[in-house]
Design a protein around this motif. Structure first.
Motif, PDB file in Angstrom:
ATOM      1  N   GLU A 305       0.822  -1.206   0.000  1.00 35.65           N
ATOM      2  CA  GLU A 305       0.000   0.000   0.000  1.00 35.65           C
ATOM      3  C   GLU A 305       0.856   1.256   0.000  1.00 35.65           C
ATOM      4  OE1 GLU A 305      -3.992  -1.397   2.467  1.00 35.65           O
ATOM      5  OE2 GLU A 305      -2.166  -0.869   3.573  1.00 35.65           O
ATOM      6  N   ALA A 306       1.956   1.215   0.719  1.00 37.77           N
ATOM      7  CA  ALA A 306       2.829   2.386   0.804  1.00 37.77           C
ATOM      8  C   ALA A 306       3.365   2.765  -0.567  1.00 37.77           C
ATOM      9  CB  ALA A 306       3.987   2.107   1.771  1.00 37.77           C
ATOM     10  N   ALA A 307       3.770   1.779  -1.340  1.00 29.45           N
ATOM     11  CA  ALA A 307       4.328   2.062  -2.662  1.00 29.45           C
ATOM     12  C   ALA A 307       3.312   2.715  -3.583  1.00 29.45           C
ATOM     13  CB  ALA A 307       4.850   0.767  -3.285  1.00 29.45           C
ATOM     14  N   ALA A 308       2.028   2.473  -3.331  1.00 32.57           N
ATOM     15  CA  ALA A 308       0.979   3.019  -4.195  1.00 32.57           C
ATOM     16  C   ALA A 308       0.400   4.334  -3.680  1.00 32.57           C
ATOM     17  CB  ALA A 308      -0.148   1.995  -4.344  1.00 32.57           C
ATOM     18  N   HIS A 309       0.741   4.742  -2.471  1.00 35.01           N
ATOM     19  CA  HIS A 309       0.151   5.958  -1.915  1.00 35.01           C
ATOM     20  C   HIS A 309       0.567   7.176  -2.740  1.00 35.01           C
ATOM     21  CE1 HIS A 309      -0.597   9.323   0.852  1.00 35.01           C
ATOM     22  NE2 HIS A 309      -1.543   8.531   1.346  1.00 35.01           N
ATOM     23  N   HIS A 310      -0.366   8.088  -2.958  1.00 31.88           N
ATOM     24  CA  HIS A 310      -0.124   9.192  -3.886  1.00 31.88           C
ATOM     25  C   HIS A 310       1.053  10.072  -3.475  1.00 31.88           C
ATOM     26  CE1 HIS A 310      -2.023  12.159  -1.179  1.00 31.88           C
ATOM     27  NE2 HIS A 310      -2.985  11.258  -0.973  1.00 31.88           N
ATOM     28  N   GLN A 311       1.266  10.287  -2.172  1.00 27.90           N
ATOM     29  CA  GLN A 311       2.366  11.150  -1.760  1.00 27.90           C
ATOM     30  C   GLN A 311       3.719  10.484  -2.016  1.00 27.90           C
ATOM     31  OE1 GLN A 311       2.476  14.301  -0.874  1.00 27.90           O
ATOM     32  NE2 GLN A 311       4.714  14.172  -0.708  1.00 27.90           N
ATOM     33  N   LEU A 312       3.821   9.210  -1.680  1.00 23.99           N
ATOM     34  CA  LEU A 312       5.084   8.507  -1.883  1.00 23.99           C
ATOM     35  C   LEU A 312       5.333   8.238  -3.362  1.00 23.99           C
ATOM     36  CD1 LEU A 312       5.000   6.022   1.123  1.00 23.99           C
ATOM     37  CD2 LEU A 312       5.929   8.340   0.998  1.00 23.99           C
ATOM     38  N   ALA A 313       4.247   8.044  -4.126  1.00 22.44           N
ATOM     39  CA  ALA A 313       4.407   7.871  -5.571  1.00 22.44           C
ATOM     40  C   ALA A 313       4.913   9.163  -6.210  1.00 22.44           C
ATOM     41  CB  ALA A 313       3.077   7.452  -6.198  1.00 22.44           C
ATOM     42  N   PHE A 318       9.435   4.531  -3.889  1.00 23.54           N
ATOM     43  CA  PHE A 318       9.645   3.104  -4.109  1.00 23.54           C
ATOM     44  C   PHE A 318       9.900   2.873  -5.593  1.00 23.54           C
ATOM     45  CE2 PHE A 318       7.404   3.331  -0.141  1.00 23.54           C
ATOM     46  CZ  PHE A 318       7.879   2.260   0.609  1.00 23.54           C
ATOM     47  N   VAL A 319      10.810   1.966  -5.901  1.00 26.20           N
ATOM     48  CA  VAL A 319      11.160   1.693  -7.294  1.00 26.20           C
ATOM     49  C   VAL A 319      11.174   0.189  -7.540  1.00 26.20           C
ATOM     50  CG1 VAL A 319      12.516   3.798  -7.617  1.00 26.20           C
ATOM     51  CG2 VAL A 319      13.628   1.739  -6.729  1.00 26.20           C
ATOM     52  N   ALA A 320      10.923  -0.181  -8.804  1.00 25.87           N
ATOM     53  CA  ALA A 320      11.035  -1.579  -9.210  1.00 25.87           C
ATOM     54  C   ALA A 320      12.478  -1.846  -9.602  1.00 25.87           C
ATOM     55  CB  ALA A 320      10.098  -1.863 -10.376  1.00 25.87           C
ATOM     56  N   ILE A 321      13.050  -2.911  -9.071  1.00 23.06           N
ATOM     57  CA  ILE A 321      14.444  -3.253  -9.337  1.00 23.06           C
ATOM     58  C   ILE A 321      14.504  -4.432 -10.290  1.00 23.06           C
ATOM     59  CG2 ILE A 321      16.657  -3.900  -8.330  1.00 23.06           C
ATOM     60  CD1 ILE A 321      15.661  -1.165  -7.437  1.00 23.06           C
ATOM     61  N   GLY A 322      15.177  -4.266 -11.426  1.00 23.20           N
ATOM     62  CA  GLY A 322      15.305  -5.350 -12.398  1.00 23.20           C
ATOM     63  C   GLY A 322      13.956  -5.800 -12.912  1.00 23.20           C
ATOM     64  N   ASP A 323      13.764  -7.101 -12.993  1.00 23.61           N
ATOM     65  CA  ASP A 323      12.520  -7.668 -13.504  1.00 23.61           C
ATOM     66  C   ASP A 323      11.512  -7.954 -12.403  1.00 23.61           C
ATOM     67  OD1 ASP A 323      13.608  -7.648 -16.050  1.00 23.61           O
ATOM     68  OD2 ASP A 323      14.492  -9.644 -15.807  1.00 23.61           O
ATOM     69  N   SER A 324      11.860  -7.639 -11.169  1.00 26.64           N
ATOM     70  CA  SER A 324      10.981  -7.958 -10.043  1.00 26.64           C
ATOM     71  C   SER A 324       9.786  -7.011 -10.006  1.00 26.64           C
ATOM     72  CB  SER A 324      11.747  -7.858  -8.719  1.00 26.64           C
ATOM     73  OG  SER A 324      10.871  -8.030  -7.632  1.00 26.64           O
ATOM     74  N   ALA A 325       8.623  -7.587  -9.667  1.00 26.71           N
ATOM     75  CA  ALA A 325       7.428  -6.766  -9.513  1.00 26.71           C
ATOM     76  C   ALA A 325       7.358  -6.138  -8.129  1.00 26.71           C
ATOM     77  CB  ALA A 325       6.182  -7.619  -9.762  1.00 26.71           C
ATOM     78  N   VAL A 326       8.204  -6.618  -7.231  1.00 27.35           N
ATOM     79  CA  VAL A 326       8.230  -6.084  -5.873  1.00 27.35           C
ATOM     80  C   VAL A 326       8.992  -4.763  -5.865  1.00 27.35           C
ATOM     81  CG1 VAL A 326       8.971  -6.484  -3.500  1.00 27.35           C
ATOM     82  CG2 VAL A 326       8.149  -8.396  -4.893  1.00 27.35           C
ATOM     83  N   ARG A 327       8.360  -3.746  -5.304  1.00 24.17           N
ATOM     84  CA  ARG A 327       8.988  -2.429  -5.273  1.00 24.17           C
ATOM     85  C   ARG A 327       9.774  -2.273  -3.977  1.00 24.17           C
ATOM     86  NH1 ARG A 327       6.917   0.380  -9.462  1.00 24.17           N
ATOM     87  NH2 ARG A 327       7.578   2.415  -8.707  1.00 24.17           N
ATOM     88  N   GLN A 328      10.941  -1.641  -4.091  1.00 27.66           N
ATOM     89  CA  GLN A 328      11.830  -1.443  -2.957  1.00 27.66           C
ATOM     90  C   GLN A 328      11.987   0.056  -2.679  1.00 27.66           C
ATOM     91  OE1 GLN A 328      15.598  -3.351  -3.587  1.00 27.66           O
ATOM     92  NE2 GLN A 328      14.685  -5.224  -4.430  1.00 27.66           N
ATOM     93  N   PRO A 329      12.344   0.413  -1.444  1.00 24.75           N
ATOM     94  CA  PRO A 329      12.595   1.824  -1.152  1.00 24.75           C
ATOM     95  C   PRO A 329      13.727   2.371  -2.018  1.00 24.75           C
ATOM     96  CG  PRO A 329      12.369   0.579   0.882  1.00 24.75           C
ATOM     97  CD  PRO A 329      12.436  -0.429  -0.230  1.00 24.75           C
ATOM     98  N   GLY A 341      20.185   7.240 -10.804  1.00 24.69           N
ATOM     99  CA  GLY A 341      19.330   6.328 -11.537  1.00 24.69           C
ATOM    100  C   GLY A 341      18.750   5.262 -10.625  1.00 24.69           C
ATOM    101  N   THR A 342      17.947   4.386 -11.201  1.00 26.93           N
ATOM    102  CA  THR A 342      17.390   3.268 -10.446  1.00 26.93           C
ATOM    103  C   THR A 342      18.480   2.241 -10.167  1.00 26.93           C
ATOM    104  OG1 THR A 342      15.240   3.571 -11.502  1.00 26.93           O
ATOM    105  CG2 THR A 342      15.646   1.454 -10.443  1.00 26.93           C
ATOM    106  N   PRO A 343      18.608   1.781  -8.926  1.00 26.71           N
ATOM    107  CA  PRO A 343      19.650   0.785  -8.631  1.00 26.71           C
ATOM    108  C   PRO A 343      19.462  -0.497  -9.440  1.00 26.71           C
ATOM    109  CG  PRO A 343      18.726   1.720  -6.610  1.00 26.71           C
ATOM    110  CD  PRO A 343      17.844   2.177  -7.734  1.00 26.71           C
ATOM    111  N   ASP A 344      20.586  -1.151  -9.755  1.00 30.97           N
ATOM    112  CA  ASP A 344      20.522  -2.432 -10.448  1.00 30.97           C
ATOM    113  C   ASP A 344      20.069  -3.522  -9.480  1.00 30.97           C
ATOM    114  OD1 ASP A 344      21.455  -1.343 -12.830  1.00 30.97           O
ATOM    115  OD2 ASP A 344      23.557  -1.648 -12.272  1.00 30.97           O
ATOM    116  N   ARG A 345      19.655  -4.639 -10.042  1.00 31.23           N
ATOM    117  CA  ARG A 345      19.268  -5.774  -9.201  1.00 31.23           C
ATOM    118  C   ARG A 345      20.489  -6.281  -8.441  1.00 31.23           C
ATOM    119  NH1 ARG A 345      21.615 -10.191 -11.069  1.00 31.23           N
ATOM    120  NH2 ARG A 345      22.000 -10.477 -13.292  1.00 31.23           N
ATOM    121  N   ALA A 346      20.236  -7.043  -7.394  1.00 27.17           N
ATOM    122  CA  ALA A 346      21.322  -7.642  -6.625  1.00 27.17           C
ATOM    123  C   ALA A 346      22.057  -8.668  -7.485  1.00 27.17           C
ATOM    124  CB  ALA A 346      20.775  -8.306  -5.371  1.00 27.17           C
TER     125      ALA A 346
END
Length: 362
Positions: A305-313, A318-329, A341-346
């Protein structure tokens, strides 16, 4: 003070605890920090520590300027001309209206590092709102509920020592040593203990404890978590009188009919009344109601929910890393001239061995 930031000039505009803490940290690393105070000759109240005793005021010099007058603004800009770093924590737009915003400052000193610290950032619908710790933690998913109990949980105290205290303090030390190397040409050992950082970030707590009869806001009914009718929670951080009045209005409560919030003995009864009102409707009802008014209220969100909140968006928090659908801070600071830029995947263990050896060996 001596230290790796010796020779660095910092101009700190007083007004918020975070900017004061930044000034304390930088001065502790040797920077020459000058604080611009807005109230000449203002004496500390009977329950406030004197400036010499205030850990958030230590290690710097102070100048008193009237930033609402042309003369005061000109004096401030004359200091900007000789500063390496400027730190301000005004609500978004205030510094610009005063005439000390980035455009005016860089016109006088193009090499200035202009630092802004605010609760919700410079963009988004909540940019101008008050932002106290409890509400910020709630909105970012840090207080998400314990599945076993259904109650919100405070972030593990390990964050205070390992992350905020240890790792964050170590980054500060590394950057300071890197700066010093530009002058000396020599490296040095940067030794940081988790205990060092944890002690430093507890500065405000130590200050509170020095005030006789002081009650921390964490005990107060206007700074607490409340359960809605659907079992979900909201954080209330209505410290300022204006926020508290807005809170009561949206809850349909009348201040004159309630226990006195300034009396800690009345807090249990006041907490029950506020809790009873929140328990009458689902969380989303309160979210819609309080989203339209600044009352220091934020929903306790899950990470999703936090990743979708209008203020944080709006902040890109929160950003998507690589091909993952999970968003990270995302990395926290925003740079207007050299955005990250957006960090690369681990990486996989050893994934870049040959590449790095060839590149680094030239």
């Amino acid at each position: 003070m001596a230290g790796p930031l010796t020779g660095v000039r910092v101009l700190e505009f007083a007004g918020s605890a975070p900017t004061a803490f930044v000034g304390t940290v930088l001065s502790g690393l040797g920077a020459d920090v000058v604080r611009v105070d807005r109230a000449p000759g203002k004496a500390a109240g009977p329950d406030e520590p004197r400036p010499a005793e205030n850990p958030l005021s230590r290690g710097r010099r102070s100048v008193a300027l009237d930033l609402k007058s042309p003369e005061g603004v000109e004096q401030a800009l004359s200091l900007v001309e000789h500063a390496d770093i400027l730190v301000e924590g005004f609500r978004p737009g205030v510094a610009d209206r005063l005439g000390i915003g980035p455009e005016a400052a860089h016109a006088r000193n193009p090499g200035l590092v202009y630092g802004r610290v605010s609760g919700w950032g410079q963009r988004g619908e909540w940019a101008g709102r008050a932002a106290h710790d409890l509400a910020v933690l709630a909105l970012t998913g840090a207080l998400d509920v314990d599945p076993a109990t259904g109650d919100p949980v405070l972030p593990p105290t390990a964050y205070l020592s390992s992350f905020a205290g240890g790792a964050n303090a170590h980054v500060q030390g590394l950057l300071a040593a890197l700066h010093e190397r530009e002058r000396s040409g020599r490296g040095q050992v940067v030794d940081t203990a988790l205990a060092d950082g944890a002690a430093l970030i507890s500065t405000l707590i130590h200050q509170w404890r020095e005030v006789p009869g002081n009650h921390t806001v964490t005990d107060a009914p206007h700074y607490s978590l409340y359960r809605a009718a659907d079992g979900r929670h909201l954080a209330v951080a209505a410290i300022e009188p204006r926020l508290y009045q807005n809170l009561l209005e949206q809850l349909g409560l009348t201040d004159g009919d309630l226990p006195d919030r300034s009396d800690p003995a009345a807090w249990p009864a006041l907490r029950e009344l506020i809790a009873a009102r929140f328990a009458t409707r689902d969380r989303e009802h309160w979210v819609k109601l309080f989203d339209a008014v600044d009352a220091g209220v934020a929903p306790v969100l899950t990470a999703e929910e936090a990743a979708a909140h209008h203020q944080l968006a709006a902040r890109g928090a929160f950003v998507a890393i690589g091909d993952s659908a999970v968003r990270q801070p995302a990395p926290p600071s925003r740079f207007d001239r050299t955005p990250a830029g957006t960090p690369d995947r681990a990486p996989l263990p050893g994934e870049h061995t040959e590449e790095v050896l060839a590149e680094w060996r030239g």
